[in-house]
Design an enzyme around this catalytic site. Structure first.
Site, PDB file in Angstrom:
ATOM      1  N   HIS A 111      -7.543  27.781  35.470  1.00 10.15           N
ATOM      2  CA  HIS A 111      -8.369  27.582  36.659  1.00 10.15           C
ATOM      3  C   HIS A 111      -9.731  26.997  36.279  1.00 10.15           C
ATOM      4  O   HIS A 111     -10.113  27.001  35.109  1.00 10.15           O
ATOM      5  CB  HIS A 111      -8.557  28.912  37.379  1.00 10.15           C
ATOM      6  CG  HIS A 111      -7.275  29.632  37.639  1.00 10.15           C
ATOM      7  ND1 HIS A 111      -6.566  29.485  38.805  1.00 10.15           N
ATOM      8  CD2 HIS A 111      -6.558  30.493  36.858  1.00 10.15           C
ATOM      9  CE1 HIS A 111      -5.469  30.235  38.748  1.00 10.15           C
ATOM     10  NE2 HIS A 111      -5.445  30.852  37.581  1.00 10.15           N
TER      11      HIS A 111
ATOM     12  N   HIS B 234      -4.775  23.802  37.577  1.00  4.39           N
ATOM     13  CA  HIS B 234      -3.675  23.778  38.539  1.00  4.39           C
ATOM     14  C   HIS B 234      -3.874  22.729  39.619  1.00  4.39           C
ATOM     15  O   HIS B 234      -4.980  22.232  39.851  1.00  4.39           O
ATOM     16  CB  HIS B 234      -3.527  25.161  39.194  1.00  4.39           C
ATOM     17  CG  HIS B 234      -4.745  25.563  39.970  1.00  4.39           C
ATOM     18  ND1 HIS B 234      -5.040  25.076  41.223  1.00  4.39           N
ATOM     19  CD2 HIS B 234      -5.763  26.402  39.652  1.00  4.39           C
ATOM     20  CE1 HIS B 234      -6.168  25.592  41.654  1.00  4.39           C
ATOM     21  NE2 HIS B 234      -6.640  26.401  40.718  1.00  4.39           N
TER      22      HIS B 234
END
Length: 204
Positions: free
Chosen positions: A149, A8
């Site tokens: 992540h 992200h």
């Protein structure tokens, strides 16, 4: 299957050096720009599906990518970040000051060591990898994007490459970086690692 792993975009906690686990922190203004640049970089990819962690920072990045494709976007909680427990929200200095014994154990062998009040990398890998296996079965010849992540992606790379979890330190992932793993008859090939070249361009 061609698996495109996307970390992200930036959040304020990334910028300020704060431990970021399950806390649902949104993208910063820079992070939103980075998400758009990732989306533009993947605009011409023949993407069949986009899967994402449900945390806002990943979901918003995935939604930026999805705007350029007809591919379905699906949220999967197995792609969430490592549960950092008591460390979530601490600065790295606070963590070093208050959890020095944990950090010594983590340095010796990070895989099985649980974060205080949280989970360990092995548990993270055990929940994230079945999601990848499902995608391999569903899209054996296709291109799939997974937005997740730092630690989640690192454990996926380690599993695909047959690396020990403790070797995650040999890999580095920047925010909004792209990693590509090709799964074929001869196994997994790491075709691209942490590509951030697209971030040098301003979105139009």
């Amino acid at each position: 299957m061609k698996l495109i792993l996307v970390r992200h975009g930036e959040t304020a906690w990334n910028r300020d050096g704060v431990v970021q686990g399950r806390k649902d922190i949104e993208l910063s203004e820079l992070g939103r720009q980075q998400a758009e640049l990732v989306a533009l970089a993947l605009k011409e990819e023949p993407i069949e599906a986009i899967y994402t962690s449900p945390l806002k920072r990943a979901l918003d990045t995935a939604q930026a990518i999805a705007r350029y494709h007809q591919a379905p976007l699906e949220s999967d909680a197995r792609l969430m970040e490592l549960d950092a427990g008591e460390l979530d929200g601490l600065t790295y200095q606070e963590m070093r000051s208050n959890y020095s014994e944990f950090l010594k154990e983590w340095a010796r062998d990070a895989g099985p060591v649980k974060l205080p009040g949280g989970e360990c990398l092995q548990e993270l890998q055990d929940r994230a990898w079945p999601c990848i296996e499902r995608l391999k079965d569903r899209y054996p010849k296709g291109t799939v994007v997974v937005v997740s992540h730092n630690f989640a992606i690192l454990t996926i790379i380690c599993k695909a490459m047959g690396m020990k979890l403790s070797d995650f330190r040999r890999l580095r992932l920047g925010v909004a970086g792209l990693t590509v793993i090709d799964f074929g008859e001869r196994g997994a090939v790491l075709a691209l690692l942490n590509d951030t070249c697209h971030l040098r361009t301003e979105p139009s």
